[in-house]
Each structure stands twice: as C-alpha cells, then as structure tokens.
Design a protein around this motif. Sequence first.
Motif, PDB file in Angstrom:
ATOM      1  N   THR A  55      36.805  58.665  10.068  1.00  0.00           N
ATOM      2  CA  THR A  55      37.564  59.783   9.178  1.00  0.00           C
ATOM      3  C   THR A  55      38.155  59.356   7.147  1.00  0.00           C
ATOM      4  OG1 THR A  55      39.468  61.068   9.494  1.00  0.00           O
ATOM      5  CG2 THR A  55      36.875  62.188  10.807  1.00  0.00           C
ATOM      6  N   GLY A  61      37.545  62.395   1.267  1.00  0.00           N
ATOM      7  CA  GLY A  61      37.501  62.744  -0.150  1.00  0.00           C
ATOM      8  C   GLY A  61      37.791  63.458  -1.576  1.00  0.00           C
ATOM      9  N   ILE A  78      35.379  54.624  -0.660  1.00  0.00           N
ATOM     10  CA  ILE A  78      34.850  55.482   0.352  1.00  0.00           C
ATOM     11  C   ILE A  78      33.465  54.501   0.832  1.00  0.00           C
ATOM     12  CG2 ILE A  78      32.722  57.845   0.452  1.00  0.00           C
ATOM     13  CD1 ILE A  78      35.094  59.279  -0.990  1.00  0.00           C
ATOM     14  N   VAL A 118      33.241  61.972   6.031  1.00  0.00           N
ATOM     15  CA  VAL A 118      34.285  62.303   4.321  1.00  0.00           C
ATOM     16  C   VAL A 118      35.075  63.826   4.681  1.00  0.00           C
ATOM     17  CG1 VAL A 118      34.170  63.020   2.121  1.00  0.00           C
ATOM     18  CG2 VAL A 118      32.791  60.828   3.224  1.00  0.00           C
ATOM     19  N   ILE A 155      29.885  62.104  -3.247  1.00  0.00           N
ATOM     20  CA  ILE A 155      30.103  61.677  -1.717  1.00  0.00           C
ATOM     21  C   ILE A 155      28.777  61.851  -1.561  1.00  0.00           C
ATOM     22  CG2 ILE A 155      31.082  61.900   0.413  1.00  0.00           C
ATOM     23  CD1 ILE A 155      33.286  63.091  -1.707  1.00  0.00           C
ATOM     24  N   VAL A 197      27.613  58.606   2.582  1.00  0.00           N
ATOM     25  CA  VAL A 197      27.850  58.707   3.761  1.00  0.00           C
ATOM     26  C   VAL A 197      27.006  59.907   4.996  1.00  0.00           C
ATOM     27  CG1 VAL A 197      29.903  58.583   2.609  1.00  0.00           C
ATOM     28  CG2 VAL A 197      29.198  60.982   3.299  1.00  0.00           C
TER      29      VAL A 197
END
Length: 211
Positions: free
Chosen positions: A82, A85, A92, A108, A123, A128
């Motif tokens: 993990t 965010g 990321i 995330v 994101i 991801v």
Amino acid sequence: MELQLALDLVDIPQAKKLVKEVEAYIDIVEIGTPVVINEGLRAVKEIKEAFPNLRVLADLKIMDAAGYEVMKASEAGADIVTVLGASEDMTIKGAVEEARKQGKQILVDMISVKNLEQRAQEIDALGVDYICVHTGYDLQAVGKNSFEDLLTIKRVVKQAKTAIAGGIKLSTLPEVIKANPDLVIVGGGITGQEDQQAAAAEMQKLIKQGS
C-alpha cells in the motif's frame, strides 16, 4: 468481489492462529500497519510461508522512497503493497514501477485525501492496481464510514480496481456489496467476533452472492 482480512492488533503467532481459522473464506490477508511496526516485515514473510495459497498485502502506507520500500516488501513475500494517495505522484509512480519489476501489485489508500474525485482520477492514470477508500480508525470512532466515498470513486476510476476499508461489519456489508467494489477489506468485523470463522464464512457467502 474478493474479501481481505485486515490484521492490526496481533503478533505473529496470533496472526497465524487467526488466519488458520478463516483461511477457507478469505482471498487476501493484510498485515496491518501496527503489525509491521511491532514485528517488521518478518510478519509478512512468516504469514506468506505459512499460507502460500493466500495473497498477502503489506500495509506499509508508503509516503516516500517507494521503490525501495516496495522492493523490501516484495522480498518478504508481499503480493500487494500500500501507498498513500496523499503522497507525491513521483512516489506513486516509483511504487508502480518497482511493483511491475517484482510482479507485485500496488493498492493506493485514499485515507485523508481531500478532493477524492479529482485525486482518484489522477491516481488511476498512474497505473495502480487498486484504489481504496478508507475511513480510518479515528474517524470511525465518530461514526463516519466510506460508503459514499466508494460511490464517488466508482464514478471516475476507469482502470484500477476499487476497494473499501474501515469499520465494515456483517450488518453493513450488504450496503457495501450494492456499491460493487472489487475488494472488501474487513478487520474487526471478523477479528473482533466471538466466532471468527462463522463471521468470515457468512461474509464470504454474501460477497459471492453479490459478485
């Protein structure tokens, strides 16, 4: 739709005992942040070795130096790691890059993200695997939950899978299932019950009916 068990307030022997109880009913076991702080990545390694058929998530809540931390978690046997965010896009991206190298996945965690809709879109574009709405422990204490947030991100997320965490129990699970996340994360809703196996079995049954 899959079920993830979050282990937060246990040591390694307790974690093994608990997972053994519910192994047949869960897809992913999460080594929660408190466990990682208390036991280190050894907890990830030992659970993965003891339960090779389950995917293991290391809840590191990475905020910086993501490539290195994802690499270390991968070495310990984590399948999913993990990242927060609220961290920088570069962080990321670094996490995703390293995860790809290692054949692992990135979730995330949107805890504390203010502009949920906009940030979820940004994101999602970074490649991801999961985007998770999460009502933290401190907000659950004042009666907040993530159901609205899940509907918000479901509207805008196109590529990543969606997940929900924070205070989900048997009585609120049907509402969660209706919103159709890919991953339902449950901690105390299983671990805090007298009959943990029965709680996990019942949750799995509802999830399988709903997916």
